[in-house]
Motif scaffolding. Structure first.
Motif, mmCIF file in Angstrom:
data_model
loop_
_atom_site.group_PDB
_atom_site.id
_atom_site.type_symbol
_atom_site.label_atom_id
_atom_site.label_comp_id
_atom_site.label_asym_id
_atom_site.label_seq_id
_atom_site.Cartn_x
_atom_site.Cartn_y
_atom_site.Cartn_z
ATOM 1 N N GLU A 62 22.463 74.452 44.519
ATOM 2 C CA GLU A 62 22.370 73.765 45.805
ATOM 3 C C GLU A 62 23.639 73.963 46.620
ATOM 4 O O GLU A 62 24.733 74.052 46.076
ATOM 5 N N LEU A 63 23.463 74.015 47.936
ATOM 6 C CA LEU A 63 24.578 73.968 48.867
ATOM 7 C C LEU A 63 24.525 72.625 49.589
ATOM 8 O O LEU A 63 23.460 72.200 50.047
ATOM 9 N N TYR B 47 30.283 85.222 46.144
ATOM 10 C CA TYR B 47 29.635 84.053 46.750
ATOM 11 C C TYR B 47 30.471 82.808 46.457
ATOM 12 O O TYR B 47 31.249 82.807 45.512
ATOM 13 N N PRO B 48 30.290 81.750 47.296
ATOM 14 C CA PRO B 48 29.483 81.626 48.508
ATOM 15 C C PRO B 48 30.050 82.462 49.656
ATOM 16 O O PRO B 48 31.217 82.836 49.673
ATOM 17 N N ALA C 79 20.705 79.901 46.409
ATOM 18 C CA ALA C 79 20.930 78.470 46.611
ATOM 19 C C ALA C 79 20.148 77.967 47.823
ATOM 20 O O ALA C 79 19.928 78.687 48.796
ATOM 21 N N VAL D 94 32.048 74.296 52.398
ATOM 22 C CA VAL D 94 30.743 73.986 51.822
ATOM 23 C C VAL D 94 30.933 73.633 50.357
ATOM 24 O O VAL D 94 31.919 74.044 49.724
ATOM 25 N N LYS D 95 29.992 72.861 49.826
ATOM 26 C CA LYS D 95 30.032 72.485 48.404
ATOM 27 C C LYS D 95 28.877 73.186 47.678
ATOM 28 O O LYS D 95 27.729 73.131 48.112
ATOM 29 N N TYR D 96 29.208 73.856 46.563
ATOM 30 C CA TYR D 96 28.237 74.550 45.708
ATOM 31 C C TYR D 96 28.052 73.747 44.429
ATOM 32 O O TYR D 96 29.028 73.375 43.779
ATOM 33 N N PHE E 264 25.509 79.163 55.431
ATOM 34 C CA PHE E 264 26.142 79.549 54.173
ATOM 35 C C PHE E 264 25.097 80.157 53.227
ATOM 36 O O PHE E 264 23.916 79.804 53.276
ATOM 37 N N ALA F 75 24.630 81.447 48.951
ATOM 38 C CA ALA F 75 25.198 81.517 47.601
ATOM 39 C C ALA F 75 24.109 81.868 46.601
ATOM 40 O O ALA F 75 22.932 81.546 46.806
ATOM 41 N N ALA G 40 22.333 76.044 54.138
ATOM 42 C CA ALA G 40 21.749 77.386 54.164
ATOM 43 C C ALA G 40 20.987 77.658 55.457
ATOM 44 O O ALA G 40 20.548 78.789 55.689
#
Length: 544
Positions: A290-291, A333-334, A391, A319-321, A381, A383, A396
């Motif tokens: 998930e992003l 990536y991301p 992701a 962004v948080k992955y 974004f 990933a 996204a």
């Protein structure tokens, strides 16, 4: 099997895990020997692996299987040859006399598979060489399998078609279609397959696996068919990178069969980059990463530091992955895609830099970029994890920002009256922010180009007017303050801290027009560098 069909050994269970789970393995075939159920399964493997299996069948028939599978970028390849042999028996004539001849049977299967993982779907295909030798006569052929697996949260759905084309001793191979579904929990999994097998008709397989402790897994299943059906049981033991498996497969009145195998999984657990999961997770389906928005100040509902700026502004994208399996992002990536007028700008997409966090709970990534003047920018974004899964999440999708204006020259010639308002602190104390404001005043005075209002005089004048200076960063607030202080320019700004770095932002407000006529920022790697950062900011102001 009908006399009009061939390829009996292509129907037998080859995976020790799959056999113990009642052959309900179409949606869970993520191991080297899973090629025999669904060639798409190897795309879901977390690490390269090699497997060896020994099969003990009916009528003195035994077999050996060796399998290997690994990924290459978004794709995986696998090979799993199998050899079956029957103990040779003497041949007797009609009177019971030994003829001196013997009768034996041997079969070989060599499948080669290629699979890829595209978002929630894995697809695969296999070509396999198949041969039989019976009583001195031999026959060879080539057959093909295709398959797919779809993952939706904890559910998996698999489909495969096997033995497409091929004949042995002039009889066509028995064609098999498998339809499977599985549910994967934290410590258990259950699965069911519907199988259409040539002239044998349709039947069902069901099975499950339970992790008693991290090292031990119990398995059981049932093959619900009139011929060759029956219960199955099994046990798995994980020892580091090794997995040892056993399966019991009952064939009713015909007797019982046994399987034993060992698998070695390459790579270390929980590696920081392109990591493989712990052995307990090695057999689970891959979760979709998930992003998310980071939730930090200015990033609660977006991924950019500010929606407006000028061509000297460093726009920071964050962004948080997060991945439920703890898988790291794939190499490169991301990425952040930056578009203008619907087209990627030069160099886009840009690889982001890891800042903090962990892959399971959420890792923050960042990228900084100055942009040319324009108002048709957007960003999103992208990933993938190390299994190739794309992701999903709000980041996204495209967000339309920023608006970039042209930096206007600041006419602050010698003798210009200026005042510096107290800076506000973001993730730092207000006292630290005020000290940076004092640094800026001192550096302005040192240039000899500006008439800088003393801090004490400012406080006296504003106190008399009962004006609250704390946190004055808005243009209107700065204008009101500037009029009371009788200056032409007001400098307002902030000091923020992110990890070990400090960021200073200064806006120059024209008191007469009320406009922000310039904006500058500077970064300091430590608190000791804050004074030097203020000096650099003033150098920029002095050149205008």
């Amino acid at each position: 099997m009908s006399a009009q069909e061939s390829g009996y050994f292509l129907k037998l269970p080859m995976s020790v895990r799959g056999a113990a789970m009642g052959d309900a393995f179409t949606a869970l075939a993520n191991e080297p020997l899973g090629i025999y159920y669904n060639p798409a399964g190897i795309a879901l493997m977390k690490r390269p692996a090699v497997s060896l299996a020994h099969h003990v069948y009916l009528q003195e028939i035994s077999g050996e299987t060796a399998g290997f599978a690994m990924e290459f970028g978004k794709f995986s390849v696998g090979l799993a040859p199998t050899v079956f042999k029957m103990t040779e028996e003497k041949v007797y004539d009609s009177f019971g006399n030994d003829t001196g001849e013997t009768f034996g049977y041997e079969s070989m299967i060599v499948p080669v598979a290629l699979a890829g993982y595209f978002g929630p779907v894995a697809v695969g295909a296999a070509a396999k060489a198949y041969s039989e030798e019976l009583g001195g006569e031999s026959s060879k052929t080539t057959a093909f399998d295709i398959g797919a697996i779809y993952k939706f949260n904890s559910l998996l759905f698999g489909i495969s078609a096997q033995n497409l084309s091929g004949t042995i001793f002039d009889y066509p191979l028995a064609k098999i279609q498998r339809f499977g579904a599985a549910y994967v929990g934290s410590r258990f999994r259950v699965a069911a397959d519907a199988v259409k097998e040539g002239s044998a008709g349709n039947y069902f397989n069901v099975g499950g696996e339970y992790s008693l402790i991290e090292m031990i897994r119990l398995r059981a299943g049932m093959r619900l068919r009139e011929e060759f059906g029956g219960p199955t049981f099994g046990l798995g033991v994980n020892l580091g990178n090794f997995a040892i498996d056993y399966a019991f497969v009952g064939y009713g009145d015909l007797g019982d069969t046994h399987k034993a195998g060992i698998t070695y999984m390459f790579g270390e657990k929980e590696q920081a980059e392109e990591a493989a999961p712990a052995p307990l997770e090695a057999n689970t389906a891959n979760s979709i990463p998930e992003l998310k928005w980071t939730g930090e100040e200015n990033y609660a509902a977006g991924g950019i530091s500010t929606g407006t700026g000028n061509n000297a502004t460093a726009f920071v994208y964050r962004v948080k992955y997060a991945d439920a399996d703890g898988n790291a992002p794939a190499r490169g990536y991301p990425k952040v895609h930056i578009t203008k007028d619907g087209s990627e700008i030069s160099g886009s997409p840009f690889t982001m830099e890891f800042i903090s966090g962990d892959n399971r709970a959420g890792a923050v990534f960042s990228y900084s970029k100055m942009l040319p003047v324009g108002n048709a920018y957007a960003y999103f974004f992208e990933a993938r994890d190390t299994a190739g899964a794309l992701a999903s999440g709000p980041p996204a999708k495209p967000s339309f920002a920023p608006v970039v204006s042209k930096l206007e020259e600041v006419k602050m010639f010698g003798g210009t009256n200026v005042a510096v308002a107290d800076f506000i602190g973001k993730n730092v104390s207000q006292a630290d922010a005020s000290i940076v404001g004092d640094f800026l005043r001192t550096e302005l005075v040192n240039t000899g180009q500006f008439n800088v209002m003393d801090r004490n005089n400012m406080d006296t004048v504003l106190a008399e007017q009962k004006f609250q200076t704390s946190g004055c960063t808005e243009q209107q607030c700065a204008v009101e303050m500037g009029k009371l202080l009788n200056v032409k320019r007001m400098l307002v700004g902030s000091l923020s801290k992110l990890l070990d770095s400090y960021f200073i932002t200064v806006n120059v407000v024209d008191v007469e027009t009320g406009k922000i006529i310039a904006s500058y920022d500077a970064e300091a790697s430590s608190s000791k560098e804050l004074r030097n950062a203020c000096r650099k900011l003033v150098e920029k102001l002095s050149k205008k």
